[in-house]
Design a protein around this motif. Structure first.
Motif, PDB file in Angstrom:
ATOM      1  N   MET A   1       0.804  -1.203   0.000  1.00 14.90           N
ATOM      2  CA  MET A   1       0.000   0.000   0.000  1.00 14.90           C
ATOM      3  C   MET A   1       0.836   1.251   0.000  1.00 14.90           C
ATOM      4  SD  MET A   1      -0.117   1.869   3.053  1.00 14.90           S
ATOM      5  CE  MET A   1      -1.018   3.036   3.900  1.00 14.90           C
ATOM      6  N   HIS A   2       2.068   1.180   0.549  1.00 22.06           N
ATOM      7  CA  HIS A   2       2.629   2.422   1.043  1.00 22.06           C
ATOM      8  C   HIS A   2       3.534   3.155   0.085  1.00 22.06           C
ATOM      9  CE1 HIS A   2       3.583   5.292   4.069  1.00 22.06           C
ATOM     10  NE2 HIS A   2       4.835   4.931   4.147  1.00 22.06           N
ATOM     11  N   ARG A   3       4.575   2.524  -0.445  1.00 23.05           N
ATOM     12  CA  ARG A   3       5.640   3.376  -0.903  1.00 23.05           C
ATOM     13  C   ARG A   3       5.683   3.563  -2.396  1.00 23.05           C
ATOM     14  NH1 ARG A   3       6.732   6.145   3.344  1.00 23.05           N
ATOM     15  NH2 ARG A   3       8.717   5.811   4.353  1.00 23.05           N
ATOM     16  N   ARG A   4       6.753   3.950  -2.879  1.00 27.46           N
ATOM     17  CA  ARG A   4       6.903   4.795  -4.034  1.00 27.46           C
ATOM     18  C   ARG A   4       8.092   4.403  -4.877  1.00 27.46           C
ATOM     19  NH1 ARG A   4       7.911   5.484   1.272  1.00 27.46           N
ATOM     20  NH2 ARG A   4       9.903   4.455   1.240  1.00 27.46           N
ATOM     21  N   LEU A   5       8.110   4.894  -6.068  1.00 28.39           N
ATOM     22  CA  LEU A   5       9.273   4.729  -6.942  1.00 28.39           C
ATOM     23  C   LEU A   5      10.380   5.667  -6.494  1.00 28.39           C
ATOM     24  CD1 LEU A   5      10.570   3.609  -9.531  1.00 28.39           C
ATOM     25  CD2 LEU A   5       9.549   5.515 -10.756  1.00 28.39           C
ATOM     26  N   ILE A   6      11.564   5.105  -6.273  1.00 27.96           N
ATOM     27  CA  ILE A   6      12.712   5.924  -5.901  1.00 27.96           C
ATOM     28  C   ILE A   6      13.583   6.120  -7.135  1.00 27.96           C
ATOM     29  CG2 ILE A   6      14.760   6.067  -4.431  1.00 27.96           C
ATOM     30  CD1 ILE A   6      12.142   6.288  -2.940  1.00 27.96           C
ATOM     31  N   ALA A   7      13.849   7.346  -7.469  1.00 31.16           N
ATOM     32  CA  ALA A   7      14.711   7.617  -8.619  1.00 31.16           C
ATOM     33  C   ALA A   7      15.773   8.634  -8.233  1.00 31.16           C
ATOM     34  CB  ALA A   7      13.873   8.128  -9.781  1.00 31.16           C
ATOM     35  N   PRO A   8      16.676   8.264  -7.304  1.00 37.44           N
ATOM     36  CA  PRO A   8      17.694   9.214  -6.851  1.00 37.44           C
ATOM     37  C   PRO A   8      18.717   9.504  -7.937  1.00 37.44           C
ATOM     38  CG  PRO A   8      18.141   7.042  -5.982  1.00 37.44           C
ATOM     39  CD  PRO A   8      16.808   6.956  -6.676  1.00 37.44           C
ATOM     40  N   GLY A   9      19.355  10.639  -7.816  1.00 36.52           N
ATOM     41  CA  GLY A   9      20.412  10.981  -8.752  1.00 36.52           C
ATOM     42  C   GLY A   9      21.629  10.106  -8.556  1.00 36.52           C
ATOM     43  N   ALA A  10      22.515  10.186  -9.482  1.00 41.27           N
ATOM     44  CA  ALA A  10      23.730   9.357  -9.399  1.00 41.27           C
ATOM     45  C   ALA A  10      24.548   9.757  -8.184  1.00 41.27           C
ATOM     46  CB  ALA A  10      24.556   9.541 -10.664  1.00 41.27           C
ATOM     47  N   LEU A  11      25.116   8.776  -7.517  1.00 42.74           N
ATOM     48  CA  LEU A  11      25.961   9.022  -6.352  1.00 42.74           C
ATOM     49  C   LEU A  11      27.405   9.221  -6.803  1.00 42.74           C
ATOM     50  CD1 LEU A  11      24.612   6.354  -3.850  1.00 42.74           C
ATOM     51  CD2 LEU A  11      24.005   8.753  -4.029  1.00 42.74           C
ATOM     52  N   ALA A  12      28.148  10.000  -6.019  1.00 51.32           N
ATOM     53  CA  ALA A  12      29.566  10.195  -6.320  1.00 51.32           C
ATOM     54  C   ALA A  12      30.300   8.883  -6.212  1.00 51.32           C
ATOM     55  CB  ALA A  12      30.161  11.210  -5.349  1.00 51.32           C
ATOM     56  N   ALA A  13      31.256   8.675  -7.094  1.00 52.42           N
ATOM     57  CA  ALA A  13      31.988   7.401  -7.103  1.00 52.42           C
ATOM     58  C   ALA A  13      33.490   7.641  -7.163  1.00 52.42           C
ATOM     59  CB  ALA A  13      31.540   6.558  -8.285  1.00 52.42           C
ATOM     60  N   ALA A  14      33.988   8.596  -6.403  1.00 55.00           N
ATOM     61  CA  ALA A  14      35.440   8.885  -6.399  1.00 55.00           C
ATOM     62  C   ALA A  14      36.210   7.680  -5.898  1.00 55.00           C
ATOM     63  CB  ALA A  14      35.723  10.085  -5.502  1.00 55.00           C
ATOM     64  N   SER A  15      37.278   7.339  -6.567  1.00 52.10           N
ATOM     65  CA  SER A  15      38.006   6.115  -6.236  1.00 52.10           C
ATOM     66  C   SER A  15      38.922   6.264  -5.035  1.00 52.10           C
ATOM     67  CB  SER A  15      38.851   5.671  -7.438  1.00 52.10           C
ATOM     68  OG  SER A  15      39.825   6.651  -7.710  1.00 52.10           O
ATOM     69  N   LEU A  16      39.331   7.490  -4.706  1.00 49.51           N
ATOM     70  CA  LEU A  16      40.231   7.730  -3.570  1.00 49.51           C
ATOM     71  C   LEU A  16      41.491   6.852  -3.643  1.00 49.51           C
ATOM     72  CD1 LEU A  16      37.655   8.029  -0.636  1.00 49.51           C
ATOM     73  CD2 LEU A  16      38.653   9.844  -2.018  1.00 49.51           C
ATOM     74  N   PRO A 385       5.544  -6.474  -9.073  1.00 49.91           N
ATOM     75  CA  PRO A 385       4.618  -5.347  -9.222  1.00 49.91           C
ATOM     76  C   PRO A 385       5.272  -4.036  -9.590  1.00 49.91           C
ATOM     77  CG  PRO A 385       5.025  -5.768  -6.911  1.00 49.91           C
ATOM     78  CD  PRO A 385       5.711  -6.876  -7.676  1.00 49.91           C
ATOM     79  N   GLY A 386       6.588  -3.926  -9.446  1.00 49.95           N
ATOM     80  CA  GLY A 386       7.258  -2.657  -9.659  1.00 49.95           C
ATOM     81  C   GLY A 386       7.179  -1.811  -8.408  1.00 49.95           C
ATOM     82  N   PRO A 387       8.155  -0.913  -8.197  1.00 51.75           N
ATOM     83  CA  PRO A 387       8.174  -0.123  -6.965  1.00 51.75           C
ATOM     84  C   PRO A 387       6.973   0.794  -6.800  1.00 51.75           C
ATOM     85  CG  PRO A 387       9.843   0.653  -8.520  1.00 51.75           C
ATOM     86  CD  PRO A 387       9.317  -0.632  -9.069  1.00 51.75           C
ATOM     87  N   ASP A 388       6.354   1.224  -7.885  1.00 48.72           N
ATOM     88  CA  ASP A 388       5.162   2.068  -7.782  1.00 48.72           C
ATOM     89  C   ASP A 388       3.973   1.324  -7.191  1.00 48.72           C
ATOM     90  OD1 ASP A 388       5.880   4.588  -8.489  1.00 48.72           O
ATOM     91  OD2 ASP A 388       5.414   4.364 -10.612  1.00 48.72           O
ATOM     92  N   HIS A 389       3.932   0.012  -7.374  1.00 55.96           N
ATOM     93  CA  HIS A 389       2.768  -0.784  -6.964  1.00 55.96           C
ATOM     94  C   HIS A 389       3.125  -1.871  -5.954  1.00 55.96           C
ATOM     95  CE1 HIS A 389       0.314   1.136 -10.038  1.00 55.96           C
ATOM     96  NE2 HIS A 389       1.298   0.927 -10.894  1.00 55.96           N
ATOM     97  N   GLN A 390       4.256  -1.703  -5.302  1.00 54.37           N
ATOM     98  CA  GLN A 390       4.736  -2.756  -4.409  1.00 54.37           C
ATOM     99  C   GLN A 390       3.750  -3.067  -3.287  1.00 54.37           C
ATOM    100  OE1 GLN A 390       8.668  -1.965  -3.010  1.00 54.37           O
ATOM    101  NE2 GLN A 390       8.625  -3.586  -1.499  1.00 54.37           N
ATOM    102  N   PHE A 391       3.024  -2.046  -2.835  1.00 56.77           N
ATOM    103  CA  PHE A 391       2.054  -2.244  -1.759  1.00 56.77           C
ATOM    104  C   PHE A 391       0.633  -1.989  -2.239  1.00 56.77           C
ATOM    105  CE2 PHE A 391       6.104  -1.022   0.255  1.00 56.77           C
ATOM    106  CZ  PHE A 391       6.353  -2.204   0.929  1.00 56.77           C
ATOM    107  N   ASP A 392       0.415  -2.198  -3.525  1.00 59.71           N
ATOM    108  CA  ASP A 392      -0.923  -2.087  -4.093  1.00 59.71           C
ATOM    109  C   ASP A 392      -1.819  -3.187  -3.526  1.00 59.71           C
ATOM    110  OD1 ASP A 392      -2.207  -0.717  -6.832  1.00 59.71           O
ATOM    111  OD2 ASP A 392      -3.031  -2.696  -6.355  1.00 59.71           O
ATOM    112  N   ILE A 393      -3.113  -2.906  -3.416  1.00 65.01           N
ATOM    113  CA  ILE A 393      -4.039  -3.894  -2.873  1.00 65.01           C
ATOM    114  C   ILE A 393      -4.030  -5.177  -3.688  1.00 65.01           C
ATOM    115  CG2 ILE A 393      -6.028  -3.046  -4.171  1.00 65.01           C
ATOM    116  CD1 ILE A 393      -5.980  -4.352  -0.540  1.00 65.01           C
TER     117      ILE A 393
END
Length: 497
Positions: A1-16, A385-393
């Motif tokens: 029922m509850h959550r949502r599609l997460i589409a965060p931006g790319a994370l930094a990947a510095a090799s250090l 179901p995909g993240p948009d419908h993970q908690f769909d009825i």
């Protein structure tokens, strides 16, 4: 029922690479995600956690949380750097006793660079000191820390840990827990597992809780406030601990008459699922404004709204069924949510039959007939179901239809052997829908690919209901509503539960 599609931006990947000796050129950073396609930046790569020790202090008046998390892990690759999922403010990190460099990236990544690289297979002790006001933190526009009039609650899905402890936040990395919480005298702290001890000093009371079986991070919970606590035991001697906020108002009685049946319901569920898998059981009802319930391991979270219309043992059945299907055997990836929700919903149908309020077949027929072929309900695939419908009825109700279809296809003897054998054979581990299909085929001796494809992976209404013969399908007449349906609908706000 509850959550949502997460589409965060790319994370930094510095090799250090400058921090890595030339002789360790093959060392690299752990991935900023564990590899779940629904939530690519949840969890982390490069290590496996075995235990969390959380020593916390919380002030309800200001919502200030201080903590020291000590994490035991083992590297799974040659590591130059690794991530934890976390939102609060970090003051110090140590890795194997030495101070480590740290920074943040993305929306919830704590990047840690140890003083020396970590070879694959190395036992690692990570200490993180932190503080903050959890209610001021958010990620991707949401939060999972719930203030109450006298404290706070951490209980949500698919994430809640970020607001109160650093972790490898994905069900694939389960661990044991010690949670020690100091709160002002007169306030209580509730968490998972068994209460080991309490102590008081200088106006503060410390509660020490222990979960001694593997537990997914989202199933870890913390509730701080003023509670009325009741205790008991199941018929097998499992301790039952329930807690109710002292200011529940009109919902208090309905909550108590429902949750106080926990021991009875666990006894009943063992007949279907086998021995209860953990060292304690129970639930808590804080004074929150949320609407859902959640199967937090051994100590279920219930919103007071679940009891707004009266007693609701159906939701208690649902959440307790998750202790086997979801907690004991956890999903491999969030696409496998059907194993959690389809079987927990089906447990509600079994309870309905037990209470004489509609058989599982009657409920299946009702759900099937209640949704015409052009209903969007049928476009959701419970098996993915995909993240948009993970908690769909549909994941719950169409998911339970799939369970009834399986029962009718393999027969009761094989079906109930599957129902009880699955938690036993996969105890404290992780499994996928594909794993469950193979297991059901093995136990029943029948090919089930077509059935699973029809009920779990086809975005349209099956041609016949989940019945032994197509003749059970209803005609244009209105479907007959089983007596228990209102109670099951009352649990439909349950997310994950």
């Amino acid at each position: 029922m509850h959550r949502r599609l997460i589409a965060p931006g790319a994370l930094a990947a510095a090799s250090l690479l400058l921090a890595i000796p030339a002789s360790a050129a093959d060392y690299g950073p752990g991935a900023p995600g564990i590899g779940d396609p629904y939530y690519p930046y949840y969890g982390n790569g490069g290590y496996d956690v075995s235990h969390y020790d959380l020593r916390l202090k919380y002030q309800p008046r200001t919502d200030e949380l201080e903590g020291t998390a000590t994490i035991l892990a083992t590297t799974t690759q040659d590591l130059s750097r690794f991530d934890l999922d976390f939102l609060l403010d970090v003051s110090e990190v140590r890795v194997n006793g030495a101070k480590a460099a740290f920074t943040t990236s993305g929306q919830h990544e704590l990047e840690i660079t140890p003083a020396t690289p970590l070879p694959k297979g190395t036992p690692v002790t990570v200490v993180v000191r932190y503080s903050g006001v959890p209610s001021t933190k958010s990620a991707y526009g949401f939060d999972s820390w719930h203030r109450t009039p006298d404290g706070a609650v951490a209980a949500d899905e698919p994430e809640a840990a970020w607001w109160w402890f650093p972790s490898n936040d994905h069900p694939l990395d389960k661990a044991t827990y010690d949670v020690s919480v100091a709160v002002p005298d007169g306030t209580q702290a509730i968490s998972n597992g068994t209460l080991q001890s309490t102590s008081s000093k200088l106006g503060w009371t410390r509660y020490n809780w222990r979960s001694n079986k593997p537990q997914a991070t989202y199933l870890a919970t913390l509730a701080i406030g003023k509670f009325d606590i009741t205790t008991g035991k199941t018929s097998d001697g499992v301790p039952v601990v329930n807690a109710y906020s002292k200011d529940l108002g009109d919902n208090d009685g309905a909550a108590r008459v429902s949750v106080e049946r926990t021991g009875e319901i666990v006894d009943w569920l063992t007949g279907y699922f086998g021995p209860y898998p953990f060292s304690s059981v129970g639930g808590y009802v804080p004074n929150t404004t949320t609407g859902y319930a959640l199967e937090t391991q051994t100590r279920v979270y219930y919103s007071p709204k679940q009891f707004a219309n009266g007693s609701n043992t159906s939701v208690v059945v649902h959440e307790l069924a998750h202790q086997w299907y979801g907690d004991d055997v956890s999903l491999k990836g969030w696409k496998d949510i059907w194993i959690n929700e389809g079987f927990a919903r089906y447990a509600q149908w079994l309870w309905s039959e037990h209470e004489g309020e509609g058989t599982t077949q009657e409920l299946a027929d009702y759900v099937y007939a209640s949704h015409p072929a052009d209903d969007a309900f049928w476009t959701v695939k419970p098996g993915d179901p995909g993240p948009d419908h993970q908690f769909d009825i549909a994941v719950y109700d169409r998911g339970a239809l799939a369970v009834q279809a399986l029962r009718n296809a393999v027969g009761d003897d094989a079906f109930f052997a599957i129902l009880k054998g699955w938690p036993k054979d996969h105890a404290y581990g992780n499994a996928s829908v594909a794993d469950f299909q193979r297991y059901a085929e093995q136990v029943s001796g029948k090919p089930l690919a077509a059935l699973f494809d029809t009920w779990l992976l086809t975005p349209s209404k099956p041609a016949a209901p989940a019945a032994r013969t197509a003749s059970i399908a209803r005609t244009s007449a209105a479907p007959v509503r089983p007596k228990s349906w209102k109670k099951i609908e009352a649990a439909n706000d349950v997310h994950s539960g």
